[in-house]
Design a protein around this motif. Structure first.
Motif, PDB file in Angstrom:
ATOM      1  N   ALA A 192       0.836  -1.210   0.000  1.00  0.00           N
ATOM      2  CA  ALA A 192       0.000   0.000   0.000  1.00  0.00           C
ATOM      3  C   ALA A 192       0.866   1.252   0.000  1.00  0.00           C
ATOM      4  O   ALA A 192       0.565   2.235  -0.700  1.00  0.00           O
ATOM      5  CB  ALA A 192      -0.921  -0.008   1.213  1.00  0.00           C
ATOM      6  N   GLY A 193       1.948   1.224   0.761  1.00  0.00           N
ATOM      7  CA  GLY A 193       2.844   2.378   0.807  1.00  0.00           C
ATOM      8  C   GLY A 193       3.518   2.650  -0.519  1.00  0.00           C
ATOM      9  O   GLY A 193       3.662   3.812  -0.936  1.00  0.00           O
ATOM     10  N   LEU A 194       3.935   1.601  -1.200  1.00  0.00           N
ATOM     11  CA  LEU A 194       4.567   1.776  -2.509  1.00  0.00           C
ATOM     12  C   LEU A 194       3.587   2.368  -3.513  1.00  0.00           C
ATOM     13  O   LEU A 194       3.962   3.202  -4.342  1.00  0.00           O
ATOM     14  CB  LEU A 194       5.095   0.426  -3.006  1.00  0.00           C
ATOM     15  N   TRP A 195       2.334   1.951  -3.452  1.00  0.00           N
ATOM     16  CA  TRP A 195       1.320   2.517  -4.346  1.00  0.00           C
ATOM     17  C   TRP A 195       1.117   4.001  -4.065  1.00  0.00           C
ATOM     18  O   TRP A 195       1.035   4.815  -4.983  1.00  0.00           O
ATOM     19  CB  TRP A 195       0.012   1.760  -4.174  1.00  0.00           C
ATOM     20  N   LEU A 196       1.072   4.374  -2.790  1.00  0.00           N
ATOM     21  CA  LEU A 196       0.880   5.780  -2.417  1.00  0.00           C
ATOM     22  C   LEU A 196       2.035   6.655  -2.897  1.00  0.00           C
ATOM     23  O   LEU A 196       1.846   7.804  -3.294  1.00  0.00           O
ATOM     24  CB  LEU A 196       0.739   5.905  -0.904  1.00  0.00           C
ATOM     25  N   ARG A 197       3.240   6.113  -2.861  1.00  0.00           N
ATOM     26  CA  ARG A 197       4.425   6.910  -3.177  1.00  0.00           C
ATOM     27  C   ARG A 197       4.763   6.920  -4.669  1.00  0.00           C
ATOM     28  O   ARG A 197       5.666   7.638  -5.085  1.00  0.00           O
ATOM     29  CB  ARG A 197       5.621   6.381  -2.387  1.00  0.00           C
ATOM     30  N   SER A 198       4.060   6.140  -5.452  1.00  0.00           N
ATOM     31  CA  SER A 198       4.395   6.032  -6.876  1.00  0.00           C
ATOM     32  C   SER A 198       4.173   7.331  -7.639  1.00  0.00           C
ATOM     33  O   SER A 198       4.793   7.554  -8.691  1.00  0.00           O
ATOM     34  CB  SER A 198       3.575   4.908  -7.515  1.00  0.00           C
ATOM     35  N   SER A 199       3.302   8.213  -7.126  1.00  0.00           N
ATOM     36  CA  SER A 199       2.975   9.441  -7.858  1.00  0.00           C
ATOM     37  C   SER A 199       3.696  10.677  -7.327  1.00  0.00           C
ATOM     38  O   SER A 199       3.456  11.789  -7.806  1.00  0.00           O
ATOM     39  CB  SER A 199       1.462   9.689  -7.798  1.00  0.00           C
ATOM     40  N   LEU A 200       4.588  10.514  -6.347  1.00  0.00           N
ATOM     41  CA  LEU A 200       5.267  11.675  -5.770  1.00  0.00           C
ATOM     42  C   LEU A 200       6.281  12.258  -6.756  1.00  0.00           C
ATOM     43  O   LEU A 200       6.918  11.525  -7.518  1.00  0.00           O
ATOM     44  CB  LEU A 200       5.977  11.284  -4.473  1.00  0.00           C
ATOM     45  N   THR A 201       6.436  13.574  -6.716  1.00  0.00           N
ATOM     46  CA  THR A 201       7.416  14.247  -7.571  1.00  0.00           C
ATOM     47  C   THR A 201       8.677  14.556  -6.785  1.00  0.00           C
ATOM     48  O   THR A 201       8.661  14.628  -5.552  1.00  0.00           O
ATOM     49  CB  THR A 201       6.835  15.562  -8.125  1.00  0.00           C
ATOM     50  N   GLU A 202       9.770  14.754  -7.513  1.00  0.00           N
ATOM     51  CA  GLU A 202      11.056  15.022  -6.880  1.00  0.00           C
ATOM     52  C   GLU A 202      11.069  16.404  -6.222  1.00  0.00           C
ATOM     53  O   GLU A 202      10.346  17.313  -6.625  1.00  0.00           O
ATOM     54  CB  GLU A 202      12.183  14.911  -7.913  1.00  0.00           C
ATOM     55  N   SER A 203      11.920  16.555  -5.199  1.00  0.00           N
ATOM     56  CA  SER A 203      12.066  17.827  -4.491  1.00  0.00           C
ATOM     57  C   SER A 203      12.555  18.925  -5.429  1.00  0.00           C
ATOM     58  O   SER A 203      13.557  18.736  -6.137  1.00  0.00           O
ATOM     59  CB  SER A 203      13.066  17.659  -3.338  1.00  0.00           C
ATOM     60  N   PRO A 204      11.896  20.097  -5.442  1.00  0.00           N
ATOM     61  CA  PRO A 204      12.350  21.188  -6.315  1.00  0.00           C
ATOM     62  C   PRO A 204      13.733  21.704  -5.934  1.00  0.00           C
ATOM     63  O   PRO A 204      14.506  22.106  -6.809  1.00  0.00           O
ATOM     64  CB  PRO A 204      11.280  22.266  -6.127  1.00  0.00           C
ATOM     65  N   GLN A 205      14.059  21.699  -4.642  1.00  0.00           N
ATOM     66  CA  GLN A 205      15.385  22.173  -4.244  1.00  0.00           C
ATOM     67  C   GLN A 205      16.480  21.245  -4.743  1.00  0.00           C
ATOM     68  O   GLN A 205      17.568  21.700  -5.106  1.00  0.00           O
ATOM     69  CB  GLN A 205      15.457  22.322  -2.720  1.00  0.00           C
ATOM     70  N   PHE A 206      16.193  19.945  -4.780  1.00  0.00           N
ATOM     71  CA  PHE A 206      17.183  19.023  -5.332  1.00  0.00           C
ATOM     72  C   PHE A 206      17.350  19.255  -6.825  1.00  0.00           C
ATOM     73  O   PHE A 206      18.474  19.273  -7.347  1.00  0.00           O
ATOM     74  CB  PHE A 206      16.768  17.575  -5.077  1.00  0.00           C
ATOM     75  N   LEU A 207      16.254  19.450  -7.537  1.00  0.00           N
ATOM     76  CA  LEU A 207      16.318  19.662  -8.988  1.00  0.00           C
ATOM     77  C   LEU A 207      17.033  20.958  -9.345  1.00  0.00           C
ATOM     78  O   LEU A 207      17.637  21.069 -10.423  1.00  0.00           O
ATOM     79  CB  LEU A 207      14.899  19.676  -9.574  1.00  0.00           C
ATOM     80  N   GLU A 208      17.003  21.939  -8.442  1.00  0.00           N
ATOM     81  CA  GLU A 208      17.651  23.218  -8.709  1.00  0.00           C
ATOM     82  C   GLU A 208      19.148  23.213  -8.422  1.00  0.00           C
ATOM     83  O   GLU A 208      19.853  24.160  -8.787  1.00  0.00           O
ATOM     84  CB  GLU A 208      16.980  24.315  -7.873  1.00  0.00           C
TER      85      GLU A 208
END
Length: 423
Positions: A192-208
């Motif tokens: 259930a946890g893996l399903w919930l986390r499948s749609s999360l986006t990456e941190s904007p601060q990391f991407l920057e």
């Protein structure tokens, strides 16, 4: 933010369920099942020793998953850590006892507990950072507090299942197979946890980030070693109090005071529910007044309450024990309700996943791994009230108070003012 916070909360709840269900089993049944040649006290100590191995593994998990988080992103950490912890927990429920395979049983238990700790060591950093780095600076404390509610939810789930099984089954049934059911349930929760986390986006601060640390741990050790030690020392009392209440007191009251495990689980769970409910309220105060003042207040309250808590526990009266646990956990959450915002703000983004997680989990070694073992050994020397346990916890509280006093403030106005440097 609500969707992200909910997914982070659910994930941490599942992973801490896995971690806590072992602690409850260690207090209730693992000693006689896996260390039957030991005396009852020695068997409990040995079971708590395997419990402590999970804490030793957590800083190693911080290093491993922190490297992934700082090099490749916070999101992969959430998936990998959940897979590892879930698989190890299900496997614990399948390990034969000492009577079936001899010394291989406690060895397998030790290895799987180590893997549990390894996964949890990465979970906290990934979940907290992903939420904190998405949140607006002036509400960072509030949004990042949702992963901090996860441990309370996980604890209530783990002990709720244990409580139902304990009440529904005979002692023989519980010792034979009933204690395994909560471990098997971890597989369903992990999916259930893996399903919930499948749609999360990456941190904007990391991407920057324009440049990522090549070896995050080396950079943390070289440039932030003092900060890591201070945060570990500061957080030690939170772990010590939480596991004194939720793990050691359970074993002490059932074995020494003759209190039923159902009553003890109910007392502890009630206090933990209140702690979880207060977490976002404390975080709001942290956004308004700062992180450090609340940490100092919680530490001081803990130091003052340890002797009364032990006195109330020693009565064996459910309402008095509940009162002792409740005040202790309110003092605890006054500190830990703001930690999810405080620690990331102390570290620069390029090494934040490693630095914050290592400091957090080293505090677990100092406070969580040792407390059930030390408290059990100290209490064994006491004929009546185990004042030595209160003295031990008070000493840790004073150490943590000194460490918090040496840490800087990072409330939102300061964060906004120094955004290019600290994120």
């Amino acid at each position: 933010m609500p969707r992200l916070a909910a997914a982070s909360l659910a994930g941490t709840a599942i992973e801490f369920y896995d971690f806590f269900v072992y602690g409850t089993a260690a207090a209730l049944v693992l000693g006689p099942l896996f260390f039957p040649t030991f005396s009852p006290v020695a068997g409990t100590l040995a079971a708590f020793g395997t419990f402590g191995v999970g804490f030793v593994a957590r800083p190693l998990g911080s290093v491993l998953f922190g490297h992934i988080g700082d090099r490749h992103g916070r999101r992969p950490v959430l998936v990998l850590s959940l897979l590892l912890t879930g698989a190890a927990t299900v496997a614990v429920g399948c390990v034969p006892t000492y009577d079936s395979i001899g010394t291989a049983a406690p060895v397998l238990l030790l290895v799987l507990r180590f893997l549990q700790g390894l996964g949890l060591g990465g979970e906290w950093g990934g979940a907290v950072l992903l939420t904190a780095e998405h949140a607006p600076a002036d509400r960072r404390g509030l949004w990042s507090s949702f992963p901090q509610i996860g441990p309370a939810v996980g604890f209530v789930l783990a002990n709720g299942v244990m409580l139902v099984l304990s009440a529904a089954l005979s002692d023989a049934q519980f010792a034979s197979w009933g204690w395994r059911v909560p471990f098997w349930a971890a597989g369903v929760l992990a999916a259930a946890g893996l399903w919930l986390r499948s749609s999360l986006t990456e941190s904007p601060q990391f991407l920057e980030l324009r440049e990522h640390a090549r070896v995050p741990l080396a950079e943390v050790v070289r440039e932030h070693w003092r900060l890591v030690l201070l945060t570990a020392g500061a957080l030690a009392i939170g772990y010590a109090v939480f596991y004194a209440v939720t793990t050691w007191s359970l074993a002490y009251a059932t074995e020494r005071l003759g209190v039923s495990r159902t009553v003890m689980l109910a007392c502890i769970m009630g206090a933990v529910v209140v702690k979880g409910a207060l977490t976002p309220l404390v975080a709001i105060l942290g956004d308004r007044y700062g992180r450090r003042p609340l940490c100092l207040a919680g530490c001081a309250a803990t130091a003052l309450w340890m002797f009364p808590m032990i006195a109330l526990l020693s009565t064996g009266e459910p309402l008095l024990m509940f009162l002792g646990f409740l005040v202790a956990l309110i003092a605890f959450v006054t500190m830990f309700g703001v930690i999810a915002a405080y620690l990331p703000e102390l570290y620069e983004p390029r090494v934040r996943c490693t630095g914050a997680a290592v400091g957090y989990n080293l505090g677990g070694v100092l406070g969580g791994a040792l407390t059930p073992i030390v408290a059990t050994a100290v209490a064994e020397q006491s004929e009546r009230v185990p004042w030595g346990v209160a003295a031990y916890l008070t000493g840790i509280a004073l150490l943590s108070l000194g460490c918090f006093a040496l840490l800087p403030e990072t409330r939102p106005v300061a964060v906004v003012a120094t955004e290019p440097a600290t994120g």
